[in-house]
Design an enzyme around this catalytic site. Structure first.
Site, PDB file in Angstrom:
ATOM      1  N   HIS A  43      43.950  36.061  30.280  1.00  0.00           N
ATOM      2  CA  HIS A  43      45.246  35.595  30.796  1.00  0.00           C
ATOM      3  C   HIS A  43      45.093  34.301  31.599  1.00  0.00           C
ATOM      4  O   HIS A  43      45.796  34.076  32.587  1.00  0.00           O
ATOM      5  CB  HIS A  43      45.909  36.676  31.654  1.00  0.00           C
ATOM      6  CG  HIS A  43      46.191  37.947  30.916  1.00  0.00           C
ATOM      7  ND1 HIS A  43      47.283  38.127  30.094  1.00  0.00           N
ATOM      8  CD2 HIS A  43      45.496  39.109  30.840  1.00  0.00           C
ATOM      9  CE1 HIS A  43      47.262  39.333  29.570  1.00  0.00           C
ATOM     10  NE2 HIS A  43      46.172  39.950  30.000  1.00  0.00           N
TER      11      HIS A  43
ATOM     12  N   ASN B  22      52.211  43.918  29.046  1.00  0.00           N
ATOM     13  CA  ASN B  22      52.077  42.995  27.916  1.00  0.00           C
ATOM     14  C   ASN B  22      53.358  43.002  27.099  1.00  0.00           C
ATOM     15  O   ASN B  22      54.256  43.818  27.333  1.00  0.00           O
ATOM     16  CB  ASN B  22      50.905  43.405  27.012  1.00  0.00           C
ATOM     17  CG  ASN B  22      49.551  43.177  27.653  1.00  0.00           C
ATOM     18  OD1 ASN B  22      49.374  42.248  28.434  1.00  0.00           O
ATOM     19  ND2 ASN B  22      48.597  44.036  27.340  1.00  0.00           N
TER      20      ASN B  22
ATOM     21  N   HIS C 108      47.743  43.519  40.415  1.00  0.00           N
ATOM     22  CA  HIS C 108      46.819  44.653  40.468  1.00  0.00           C
ATOM     23  C   HIS C 108      47.577  45.917  40.064  1.00  0.00           C
ATOM     24  O   HIS C 108      48.620  46.234  40.648  1.00  0.00           O
ATOM     25  CB  HIS C 108      46.258  44.793  41.891  1.00  0.00           C
ATOM     26  CG  HIS C 108      45.381  45.986  42.106  1.00  0.00           C
ATOM     27  ND1 HIS C 108      44.614  46.549  41.116  1.00  0.00           N
ATOM     28  CD2 HIS C 108      45.148  46.732  43.221  1.00  0.00           C
ATOM     29  CE1 HIS C 108      43.947  47.574  41.604  1.00  0.00           C
ATOM     30  NE2 HIS C 108      44.257  47.711  42.876  1.00  0.00           N
TER      31      HIS C 108
END
Length: 759
Positions: free
Chosen positions: A139, A211, A403
């Site tokens: 990413h 995603n 996170h």
């Protein structure tokens, strides 16, 4: 022996070894009947089946050299050039301890939680997390935006999270990204897209790190380094960049068949989104929601774009990578700047939190599986609108730290072994990427809630802590800070029952089916989408060098769908194998297709081709009508400046079809003065009455199934190109009437009936 003489002998030995290596390479080259085709990924052709007999790693290819062995202070070494390469036939830890398994993290039973005592998982993930300095390992290339999430209150019955309270507004920052490429790669490559949202909740930050594809390549996080190493550029050449069309990726996926489902999504149109604004998002994992009474519900998160889910064609993606590698980033920022704010609805699929954590036979802890929306409808719980662009890319988009373990009361994780590894990995990554433990103090990461964490010091500490007792219990600081109970909004871990089981490296049997949902996805596609999947597999495997890799992946396709395999095999010039496993028939899921439906035009780009010397009636009115509809009109002329008071946004030299969702032709402009092949290669050698760059524009829009309209003199351009009467091509004398028909067709995004697919 005299040190100088010893040094001479060592240097001589090294020289002789170098000559020996050179002679061996020359001998191999001489034995070849003809020069090899360049591009072989390894020094030996691979076998069709995965090798099982232990052996040393093959040597480098003849064109590859190791650095000359020297000591740290420059003294020659007697070691061979390969001494710095990996040694031995067996997989080991970094300290040389041999391993018997690297595919499964250590869990309490096959379905139990991953244990922190898994030294191999921690070492493997820790090393992987620190492979890149300073860009993200995955990413790396991203675009970000600020916005707000407004809950509708529908989730309050299953979660006590404040962010879901009715009409509660929560600031958010979103980062979209590609997975495989470096920061300098192109936006439009075929790849999975990251869709990460940071909610600055009143109870602390919640990160939904997802995603644009609802399933993952692997079932256990211990394999994440493997799949990324396979997808990244080959380590010897650092190519190909930002794509999976190469041997190492397909070698891994064809051997590790749990990745076939994600690969199928990537090979579909989902791997080529038209825009971040037209992209679904998924939380991938199953999470646990906790209500006000402590009751629990399992759920999956979905982001549904108001503009619909749309994609680029493969040719458009390739053109954009060269013409505008910042295509998606520019599109996002331009839309927000123009007031066409991107909007997504957040939805959840909910499931009873049963001991087996399955739904309709689907294991909810398996991240390579999805739950069809026909079985569990997505319930909308709020809306996110992106309203602001970053002020500084580095300070915000680059330094934002997500996170999966950033949770708030009312939202908890599950024992999904991929999720549990991510909970370790994300924190560990920030230590290197953001240079220390205080990354949450960077402005873009700071929570919008009071922080009293008792952390102290460390790199980049920007807080000035008071008090003398950063420990618990204490009396010197009056006992501060104090613990909170659930009534005070504390995060309380759900007391989930852990099965009594041995520590094992294994997956439950429910993880073994790698083909049923892959088949379901392919067969749920429309014929047009299936044709695109055939093209994607044919291209990707056609770029592989090794025949064995192609044949092995064809075997996987045969297990998914015989016709898909046959079509791809034909393109590769290989026989189509028969299925090697029995896969049951599947129920189709129309919700997996992105083609049906009508969608709003907000932020769409429409080009208006004008001829300054021709009839310009209707141009300005058309432009204003498009603006009023939320569309961005671009006037395209032979030159810049203004045409009859209307500003020109693109010239024939600068426009390209990829940035347009539709094109209107208001005039058949003759070749402009700069339509010279010596100056602009797009001008070609065409000497016809129509500027050849307009011809190219219209031909590309035609090939990419885009809507085309023309009125007045512009209809001559369509006639000259033989586009009269073609599906999705509108012509007439009245600009307003043509525009109305074009807008109606644009609601479907493209005109796929222009190119009928195989029955």
């Amino acid at each position: 022996m005299d040190p100088k003489e010893k040094l001479k002998d060592t240097a001589k030995a090294v020289g002789e070894k170098v000559e020996e290596v050179a002679e061996t390479a020359a001998s191999k080259a001489a034995s070849l009947t003809e020069p090899p085709i360049p591009g072989a990924p390894g020094s030996e052709p691979p076998s069709l089946e995965e090798p099982t007999e232990p052996r040393e790693t093959p040597p480098p290819k003849p064109d590859q050299e190791q650095p000359t062995p020297l000591s740290p202070t420059g003294a020659p070494s007697a070691d061979p050039p390969t001494a710095s390469a990996q040694q031995g036939a067996y997989l080991t830890t970094a300290t040389g301890v041999r391993l018997h398994d690297t595919d499964h993290s250590l869990k309490v039973g096959a379905r139990g939680p991953t244990v922190l005592a898994d030294h191999h998982l921690r070492e493997k993930i820790m090393h992987f997390d620190h492979e890149r300095i300073p860009e993200r390992v995955v990413h790396a290339r991203g675009a970000g935006a600020h916005g707000v999430f407004v809950a509708n209150g529908a989730a309050t019955s299953v979660s006590r999270a404040a962010v879901f309270g009715k009409d509660v507004e929560t600031p958010v920052f979103v980062r979209f990204s590609t997975v495989l490429g470096s920061r300098g790669s192109a936006d439009t490559v075929r790849d999975t897209r990251g869709f990460a949202v940071k909610f600055y909740s009143s109870e602390g930050n919640w990160d939904l790190v997802g995603n644009n594809i609802p399933v993952f390549f692997i079932q256990d996080g211990i394999k994440f380094p493997d799949v990324i190493h396979a997808g990244k550029p080959h380590p010897d050449r650092e190519i190909p960049q930002a794509q999976s069309a190469h041997d190492t990726f397909w070698d891994f996926v064809s051997l590790h068949t749990e990745g076939q489902h994600h690969a199928m999504w990537n090979m579909s149109d989902r791997g080529l989104p038209r825009s971040y604004r037209m992209m679904e998002g998924f939380g991938v994992h199953t999470f646990r929601l906790v209500d006000a009474e402590g009751g629990t519900t399992l759920c999956k998160f979905h982001w549904k774009p108001r503009l619909g889910v749309h994609s680029l064609t493969w040719e458009e993606a390739q053109l954009a990578a060269g013409v505008d590698p910042d295509f998606h980033r520019r599109d996002l920022h331009d839309a927000i700047e123009s007031g066409a704010y991107p909007v997504w609805d957040l939805g959840i699929q909910t499931f009873a939190d049963t001991p087996d954590q399955t739904f309709e036979g689907i294991d909810l802890l398996d991240p390579t599986k999805l739950v069809p929306e026909e079985l569990a409808p997505v319930q909308l719980i709020g809306t996110m609108t992106l309203t602001g662009n970053p002020t500084n890319y580095f300070a915000e988009t680059e330094q934002v730290a997500f996170h999966t373990g950033h949770l708030v009361p009312g939202i908890d994780g599950t024992d999904d072994p991929l999720l549990m590894a991510r909970n370790f990995s994300y924190l560990d990554t920030q230590l290197t990427r953001l240079a220390g433990p205080n990354f949450n103090q960077i402005p873009i990461n700071r929570p919008h809630a009071p922080v009293n964490d008792m952390h102290r010091d460390g790199y980049h500490q920007s807080a000035v802590h008071g008090g003398v007792a950063p420990y618990k219990p204490n009396t010197l600081d009056g006992g501060c800070p104090f613990f909170a109970g659930m009534d005070e909004g504390a995060f309380v871990d759900v007391p989930v029952q852990v099965p009594a089981a041995s520590k094992v490296r294994a997956n439950p049997a429910s993880y073994d089916d790698h083909y049923s949902q892959t088949r379901q996805f392919y067969r749920s596609m429309t014929p047009v989408e299936q044709e695109h999947i055939v093209l994607a597999y044919t291209f990707e495997l056609g770029k592989c060098y090794e025949q064995a890799v192609k044949e092995r992946q064809l075997q996987c396709l045969a297990n998914i769908d015989a016709d898909l395999c046959a079509q791809v095999a034909t393109g590769l010039g290989l026989p189509a194998p028969a299925a090697s496993v029995e896969v049951p028939d599947v129920e189709l899921s129309p919700a997996l297709s992105q083609l049906p439906g009508e969608w709003p035009p907000d932020g769409r780009m429409v080009g208006i081709v004008v001829d300054p010397s021709g009839d310009l009636e209707g141009v300005e009115a058309t432009r204003r009508t498009l603006l009023a509809a939320g569309v961005v009109p671009l006037v395209i002329a032979p030159h810049g400046g203004q045409v009859e008071g209307t500003t020109v946004q693109r010239t024939f030299a600068t426009v390209r079809s990829i940035e347009l969702d539709a094109v209107l032709v208001a005039g058949a402009a003759p070749p402009a003065p700069d339509a010279l092949p010596a100056r602009d290669a797009k001008a070609g050698a065409d000497t016809a009455a129509l500027d050849p760059r307009v011809t190219l524009l219209l031909e590309e829009c035609y090939r990419h199934a885009k809507v085309i309209g023309a009125w007045g003199d512009g209809t001559a351009a369509l006639t000259a190109l033989g586009l009269d009467g073609v599906a999705g091509v509108v012509s007439g004398d009245d600009a307003a009437g043509v525009l109305a028909d074009v807008q109606a067709l644009m609601a479907h995004h493209r005109v796929w009936e222009r190119f009928p697919a195989r029955a």
